[in-house]
Design a protein around this motif. Structure first.
Motif, short mmCIF file in Angstrom:
data_model
loop_
_atom_site.label_atom_id
_atom_site.label_comp_id
_atom_site.label_asym_id
_atom_site.label_seq_id
_atom_site.Cartn_x
_atom_site.Cartn_y
_atom_site.Cartn_z
N ASN A 36 1.22 -1.41 -0.09
CA ASN A 36 0.33 0.35 0.16
C ASN A 36 0.65 1.33 -0.25
OD1 ASN A 36 -1.46 2.29 0.50
ND2 ASN A 36 -2.90 0.79 2.76
N PRO A 37 1.07 1.90 -1.25
CA PRO A 37 2.09 3.30 -1.36
C PRO A 37 1.57 4.44 -0.63
CG PRO A 37 0.31 3.35 -3.12
CD PRO A 37 0.45 2.02 -2.73
N THR A 38 0.51 4.04 0.26
CA THR A 38 -0.09 5.83 1.40
C THR A 38 0.33 5.31 2.47
OG1 THR A 38 -2.30 4.40 1.52
CG2 THR A 38 -2.39 5.89 -0.39
N GLN A 39 0.76 3.62 2.50
CA GLN A 39 1.54 3.34 4.24
C GLN A 39 2.78 3.15 4.06
OE1 GLN A 39 -0.95 0.46 5.68
NE2 GLN A 39 -2.58 1.48 5.11
N ALA A 40 3.83 3.94 2.93
CA ALA A 40 5.31 3.97 2.76
C ALA A 40 5.81 4.83 2.74
CB ALA A 40 5.14 2.65 1.32
N ARG A 291 7.89 8.93 -9.39
CA ARG A 291 9.52 9.36 -9.51
C ARG A 291 9.47 8.23 -7.75
NH1 ARG A 291 9.16 14.01 -12.34
NH2 ARG A 291 8.29 14.72 -10.95
N GLN A 292 9.05 8.97 -6.54
CA GLN A 292 9.67 8.58 -5.05
C GLN A 292 9.36 7.66 -5.58
OE1 GLN A 292 7.80 11.01 -2.30
NE2 GLN A 292 6.85 11.72 -3.96
N ILE A 293 7.98 6.55 -6.02
CA ILE A 293 8.11 4.96 -5.36
C ILE A 293 9.71 4.48 -6.63
CG2 ILE A 293 7.06 3.31 -6.12
CD1 ILE A 293 4.38 4.69 -5.34
N LEU A 294 9.96 5.50 -7.55
CA LEU A 294 11.07 4.82 -8.21
C LEU A 294 11.83 4.85 -7.20
CD1 LEU A 294 10.65 5.57 -12.27
CD2 LEU A 294 10.78 3.42 -11.35
N GLU A 295 12.32 6.15 -7.11
CA GLU A 295 13.62 6.11 -6.65
C GLU A 295 13.65 4.57 -5.27
OE1 GLU A 295 15.28 9.40 -3.74
OE2 GLU A 295 14.50 9.99 -5.07
N ARG A 296 12.47 4.74 -4.54
CA ARG A 296 12.34 3.60 -3.42
C ARG A 296 12.71 2.36 -3.80
NH1 ARG A 296 9.36 3.65 1.12
NH2 ARG A 296 10.14 5.49 1.20
N LEU A 368 8.50 -1.98 -1.12
CA LEU A 368 8.10 -0.42 -1.10
C LEU A 368 7.99 -0.25 -0.06
CD1 LEU A 368 6.42 1.15 -2.69
CD2 LEU A 368 4.25 0.33 -2.00
N PRO A 369 8.77 -1.08 0.93
CA PRO A 369 8.47 -0.51 2.65
C PRO A 369 9.54 0.50 2.71
CG PRO A 369 8.29 -3.04 2.89
CD PRO A 369 8.94 -2.25 1.08
N PRO A 370 9.64 2.02 3.65
CA PRO A 370 10.85 2.47 3.96
C PRO A 370 11.69 2.23 3.70
CG PRO A 370 8.79 2.67 5.34
CD PRO A 370 9.00 1.19 4.81
N PRO A 371 12.69 2.18 3.95
CA PRO A 371 14.40 1.76 3.65
C PRO A 371 14.92 1.00 4.83
CG PRO A 371 14.45 3.79 2.47
CD PRO A 371 13.10 3.78 3.10
#
Ligand SMILES: Cc1ncc(COP(=O)(O)O)c(C=O)c1O
Length: 389
Positions: A36-40, A291-296, A368-371
């Motif tokens: 879920n990208p809104t929780q990432a 862009r942010q999701i790709l970077e992640r 997707l999780p935070p790094p």
């Protein structure tokens, strides 16, 4: 009392039970299945999105079962940005990609008929097919340095009168884009038999190797085909509930599809009006989220590769999408591995069978999780796997 369409095992599996227990006890679990990208921890252009949605909030209702013309024009612009010219008349809005599948199965298949689905593949296909009383028949993707379709098997399967062939590009979870060679072969197999191809491109905007997406099937679709996409991945906004179907192929095919799909959609009129009004602006803002999701996902993939390098775990080649496939030792079954991971190191991953992998030895994790979470989760996972005899 109940129909066979919901004849599924409704018991919570062991993994879910352990997870619930952990959460009740207040234990921190690192969720490597987060999708879920809104929780990432993605930063959304909230003010601009709010403004677009507020401005488009209307108390006047004048539905169009295909979706408002201006919204379909915005979708056509999305394809124009991909250098594909499409007619807004060939676009129909739905509330989700799942609903798009439901509409297409209603359109193409009678109860009991079959559709070909990729294996390994997206777990929801079995449910989506069953809900329309359609049989999902798997065709195989093999891993041989990259994922390829078993064309020999497919040649046989298309003779069994399937009502559609589903292609997911990039596929979830294998992360493989359909190649030009496979797409050409699929067209040659399906087109003479009038088998429409349904191409799910929800992860199209997330290529993992460099910036190029390579081959674009929409630009090579002069045979009966449908393309599915939507805001849930393309703009990272699943809660806005807007997806679409693009009809491609010869004019007589598109002409016969349009009124039938419109009839199905008119029966539900499920897409909310203000999101349609705001769609043009939302799609303009989407690249900020992409862009942010790709970077992640690229950063997490690179972390993953460096952590698993020279270990007994192998990260299979990925071309796109949000998931990674790990080949793990078969000293335990996949179910036992994921249960051990959760029970012993509080890390949640998916077993391969969840995505219909044919054998043991695979785990699926999200990129997707935070790094920080991702790093800790993968380290703990590797620690457990490499110390287990
Ligand atoms: C291949 C694939 N198609 C469709 C979907 C669902 O999309 P939607 O949220 O638009 O129904 C997903 C969700 O993960 C997916 O993996």
């Amino acid at each position: 009392m109940f129909s066979d369409r919901v004849d599924f095992d409704l018991q919570k599996n062991q993994l879910t039970q352990v997870l619930e227990q952990k959460r009740e006890q207040g234990t921190e679990v690192i969720d490597l299945t987060l999708s879920n990208p809104t929780q990432a921890g993605i930063r959304y252009p909230e003010e601009e999105l709010k403004e677009a949605l507020n401005e488009s909030c209307s108390f006047h209702y004048a539905p169009d079962p295909r979706g408002l013309r201006k919204a379909r024009e915005a979708v056509a612009q999305y394809y124009a940005d991909r250098s594909c010219s499409v007619d807004p008349e060939d676009i129909l809005l739905t509330s989700s990609t799942s609903e798009a599948y439901a509409f297409l199965f209603k359109l193409l298949a009678n109860p009991g008929e079959s559709v070909l689905i990729p294996r390994p593949g997206y777990p929801l296909f079995d449910y989506l097919a069953a809900m329309e009383s359609v049989r999902g028949v798997p065709y195989t993707l093999h891993f041989d340095e990259r994922w390829v379709i078993d064309l020999q098997e497919l040649q046989e399967q298309v003779t069994q009168d399937p009502r559609a062939l589903l292609v997911v590009s990039p596929n979830n979870p294998t992360g493989s884009f359909v190649s030009k060679a496979d797409w050409t072969e699929i067209a040659e197999l399906c087109s003479p038999r009038s088998i429409p191809v349904i191409c799910d491109e929800v992860f199209f905007d997330y290529p993992l190797n460099g910036t190029s997406r390579g081959f674009d099937p929409v630009a090579h679709s002069d045979f009966p085909s449908f393309f599915l996409n939507g805001l849930s991945k393309t703009a990272g906004l699943p809660q806005l509930k807007l997806s679409w179907i693009l009809i491609r192929g010869p004019e007589n095919f598109r002409e016969s599809v349009r009124p039938r799909l419109e009839l199905i959609s008119d029966t539900f009129l499920s897409v909310q009006t203000s999101v349609q009004e705001a769609l043009g602006r939302i799609l303009e803002l989407a690249p900020q989220v992409q862009r942010q999701i790709l970077e992640r996902i690229r950063m997490n993939l690179s972390t993953l590769r460096s952590i698993v390098a020279n270990t007994s775990v192998d990260c299979l080649r990925l071309e796109g999408g949000w998931n990674a496939v790990l080949r793990i030792p078969r000293t335990l079954g996949d179910e036992e591995w994921v249960t051990a991971l959760l029970e012993e190191v509080n890390v949640l991953a998916h077993p391969g069978y969840f995505y219909d992998f044919p054998g043991e030895g695979f785990l699926i994790i999200s990129l997707l999780p935070p790094p920080d979470d991702f790093n800790r989760g993968v380290e703990s996972m590797l620690d457990l796997i490499s110390h287990r005899p």
